[in-house]
Design an enzyme around this catalytic site. Structure first.
Site, PDB file in Angstrom:
ATOM      1  N   GLU A 155       8.033   0.808  -0.624  1.00  0.00           N
ATOM      2  CA  GLU A 155       7.431   0.678   0.717  1.00  0.00           C
ATOM      3  C   GLU A 155       6.873  -0.728   0.929  1.00  0.00           C
ATOM      4  OE1 GLU A 155       8.416   2.847   2.584  1.00  0.00           O
ATOM      5  OE2 GLU A 155       8.791   4.485   1.188  1.00  0.00           O
ATOM      6  N   TYR A 208      20.880   3.615   0.592  1.00  0.00           N
ATOM      7  CA  TYR A 208      19.995   3.070  -0.440  1.00  0.00           C
ATOM      8  C   TYR A 208      20.798   2.686  -1.685  1.00  0.00           C
ATOM      9  CZ  TYR A 208      16.158   5.500   2.083  1.00  0.00           C
ATOM     10  OH  TYR A 208      15.270   5.939   3.017  1.00  0.00           O
TER      11      TYR A 208
HETATM   12  N1  BES Z   1      11.749   4.138   5.831  1.00  0.00           N
HETATM   13  C1  BES Z   1      11.975   5.133   4.846  1.00  0.00           C
HETATM   14  C2  BES Z   1      11.716   6.532   5.338  1.00  0.00           C
HETATM   15  C3  BES Z   1      12.586   6.946   6.518  1.00  0.00           C
HETATM   16  C4  BES Z   1      13.961   6.821   6.441  1.00  0.00           C
HETATM   17  C5  BES Z   1      12.020   7.466   7.647  1.00  0.00           C
HETATM   18  C6  BES Z   1      14.746   7.196   7.522  1.00  0.00           C
HETATM   19  C7  BES Z   1      12.804   7.858   8.731  1.00  0.00           C
HETATM   20  C8  BES Z   1      14.188   7.724   8.669  1.00  0.00           C
HETATM   21  C9  BES Z   1      11.161   4.866   3.588  1.00  0.00           C
HETATM   22  O1  BES Z   1      11.025   3.512   3.268  1.00  0.00           O
HETATM   23  C10 BES Z   1      11.883   5.481   2.443  1.00  0.00           C
HETATM   24  O2  BES Z   1      12.945   5.015   2.150  1.00  0.00           O
HETATM   25  N2  BES Z   1      11.317   6.512   1.819  1.00  0.00           N
HETATM   26  C11 BES Z   1      11.920   7.210   0.712  1.00  0.00           C
HETATM   27  C12 BES Z   1      11.334   6.805  -0.573  1.00  0.00           C
HETATM   28  C13 BES Z   1      12.108   5.800  -1.324  1.00  0.00           C
HETATM   29  C14 BES Z   1      11.430   5.449  -2.623  1.00  0.00           C
HETATM   30  C15 BES Z   1      13.540   6.143  -1.548  1.00  0.00           C
HETATM   31  C16 BES Z   1      11.643   8.694   0.868  1.00  0.00           C
HETATM   32  O3  BES Z   1      11.057   9.087   1.876  1.00  0.00           O
HETATM   33  O4  BES Z   1      11.993   9.473   0.007  1.00  0.00           O
HETATM   34 ZN    ZN Z   2      12.849   2.675   2.527  1.00  0.00          ZN
END
Ligand code: BES
Ligand code: ZN
Length: 564
Positions: free
Chosen positions: A259, A346
């Site tokens: 984050e 990702y």
């Molecule tokens: N920005 C994302 C969360 C998100 C993604 C919100 C798509 C709405 C739509 C956040 O940075 C994220 O990637 N969170 C991941 C954790 C990460 C360590 C892979 C999660 O929520 O699991």
């Molecule tokens: Zn993210």
């Protein structure tokens, strides 16, 4: 560069909004925000301006002392309503008065019983991907950035926070003031209000939590409401985090590094449309792996990489190796911003960037990263814009890496630097023994790393016997590890394996935890398994009031697709 964002009604040829001044009153009784907002535009507007909105109740619109005509002249289940403001005459500023709906899809209103303290309600927002429009009419596309100020009024016992610079009003006044001088895309707008205390953790970091749990939360956020739909959300200056990430083992520090890395990759240089989502998350995952290399041993970074590779292949197998959703740049003009959200952005995104690094070496790649950030800071970028820059700065990448295949073709390329991990090899050995009928001993798995356990649970056959489920839960000591992610895999296995007695625990889990990554696989397993299928809809109804609207919408979509 021109491009079209299919998730928004905005027409950027009309002009772009670049600043907003909000006055927000939070009303917990009616579950609405009453808002007056003055908008500034980058260039004078002539004629019409289209804004995205979702269930907003409009009251008034003014420009330069005169009334502005408006109309909701188009609507769509996903896009919401198009607010058509009419009759601009070269104006660069206008004011809207409106109220949000209790069904605003960015907002979760929790009642007092859902909080740790039990005495005060708790409100928080989640705007990514396309939910900001349910708080205020806006050009809800990541290609438009704006600065803002906000004056927020809450019941006087509560504290308001926003992803911005903050200043408290007079003690007990219930007034809070915010200023966001760095231009943000709408999805990074964030607000919360609750009975909150603050603890400093360092010169630039601290934690907000309910007073009942602030001490505990400073080292383990476990008693905060676990209904946050994501692991974390990179709201600038105020990351929102799920308490399910706090294990008491520091085993999920990478969530925080992820984050915080978004401050550069995503918040500073932003994907122009949600089809370019991999630019946000692939780069951030790459940054996360670089930080993990420093914070943890190489063995763990390698294990993490193999775990990500296995997850990638697993997802690609599920959706189909030739599915367009496995492309980095997701094709199509879907209106649902969330439909472009995939773990593949990702993992595959990160693997692609690592290939680019291998092609030119780390030193040159790091110079490239610095220049990339400097060149595009506070801008939004398409995949094509990025590839043009890459070609100019590092042409050799295109000689050594098949960039078009990585970016525009589904599945994984045949040749790439696949990660290796001896810690993963240990897991693979236990998995193949299991397939030969040999169960793992407590001794073997006792000191396994979190990602070894996760990899093991993920790679197990899709169904097994009820006895084996019981044995595995016991031998892996899942109940003592305080890690809800293990239960995501474990419960999915139990459901598919016909372990009916586990159902009350599954239902409590889905009721307690709102993190989509943790509950979606369980619900998917229910939907796909004959005996459990009919219990999915009642379970969704049971949790409807407990979770954030984005979680409920995702569960609804899953059940709808399954005909439930
Ligand atoms: N920005 C994302 C969360 C998100 C993604 C919100 C798509 C709405 C739509 C956040 O940075 C994220 O990637 N969170 C991941 C954790 C990460 C360590 C892979 C999660 O929520 O699991
Ligand atoms: Zn993210």
């Amino acid at each position: 560069m021109t491009f079209h964002d299919p998730t928004s009604y905005a027409d950027l040829t009309q002009g772009k909004i670049n600043h907003k001044d909000f006055h927000i009153q939070i009303d917990f009784l009616s579950r609405t925000l009453d808002i007056e907002a003055t908008y500034q535009t980058q260039q004078p507007i002539h004629g019409s301006l289209y804004l995205d909105s979702f269930k907003i109740e409009m009251k008034e619109a003014h420009v330069n002392g005169r009334k502005l005509e408006w109309d909701f002249d188009a609507s769509d289940e996903l896009l919401g309503e198009r607010l058509h403001l009419k009759g601009f005459d070269g104006d660069s500023s206008f004011t809207l008065k409106f109220r949000t709906s209790p069904e605003a899809r960015a907002l979760q209103w929790m009642n007092a019983q859902q909080t740790a303290g039990g005495n005060y309600p708790f409100l928080f927002s989640q705007c990514q991907a396309s939910n900001a429009r349910s708080i205020f009419p806006c050009q809800d596309t990541p290609s438009v950035r704006f600065t803002y100020s906000a004056e927020v009024e809450v019941p006087k016992e509560l504290t308001a926070v926003m992803a911005a610079e903050q200043a408290r009003g007079p003690e007990g006044s219930g007034k809070f003031f915010f200023n966001m001088p760095q231009p943000i895309p709408s999805y990074l707008f964030a607000i919360a209000a609750a009975n909150l205390d603050f603890r400093d953790l360092g010169p630039r970091t601290g934690i907000y939590a309910e007073p009942e749990v602030i001490d505990a939360a400073a080292w383990e956020f476990a008693e905060l409401p676990p209904s946050f739909p994501f692991g974390g959300m990179e709201n600038p200056r105020l990351t929102f985090l799920t308490p399910t990430a706090i294990l008491g083992t520091r085993g999920q520090v990478s969530l925080v590094t992820h984050e915080l890395a978004h401050a550069w990759t995503g918040n500073l240089v932003t994907n122009a449309t949600w089809q370019d989502f991999w630019l946000n998350e692939g780069w951030t995952t790459y940054a996360e792996t670089r930080i993990t290399e420093i914070l943890e041993e190489k063995d763990i970074a390698d294990l993490n990489a193999v775990h990500d590779e296995k997850r990638t292949l697993e997802i690609m197998k599920r959706v189909g190796l030739d599915s367009p959703t496995t492309c980095l740049k997701v094709p199509g003009d879907g209106k649902d911003g969330d439909s472009f959200t995939s773990i593949l952005a990702y993992t595959k995104g990160c693997f692609f960037l690592k290939e680019c690094e291998y092609a030119v070496g780390r030193e040159r790649f790091d110079e490239f990263i610095q220049k990339y950030m400097k060149s595009f800071q506070f801008q939004s970028l398409t995949t094509e814009g990025f590839l043009d820059f890459l070609k100019t700065e590092l042409p050799e990448v295109f000689e050594k890496v098949d960039v078009p295949t990585w970016v525009y073709k589904p599945g994984m390329p045949e040749v790439w630097h696949k990660p290796q991990s001896h810690l993963y090899d240990e897991v693979e050995k236990v998995l193949s023994d299991y397939e030969q009928g040999k169960l793992p001993t407590r001794e073997t798995v006792k000191d396994w790393h979190r990602y070894q356990i996760l990899s093991f649970l993920q790679e197990l056959p899709k169904t097994t016997s009820v006895e084996d489920c019981k044995y595995l839960e016991d031998v892996l000591e899942l109940d003592q590890r305080n890690d809800d992610y293990f239960y995501t895999y474990f419960y999915s296995l139990c459901i598919a394996s016909g372990y009916r007695d586990v159902m009350p625990r599954v239902e409590d889990f889905v009721e307690k935890i709102g993190r989509m990554l943790y509950i979606m696989p369980i619900m998917r397993s229910m939907v796909e398994t004959g005996w459990a299928r009919d219990r999915a809809r009642p379970l969704l109804e049971r949790v409807r009031e407990k979770h954030h609207p984005v979680t409920i919408a995702a569960l609804e979509a899953l059940l709808k697709k399954a005909g439930l």
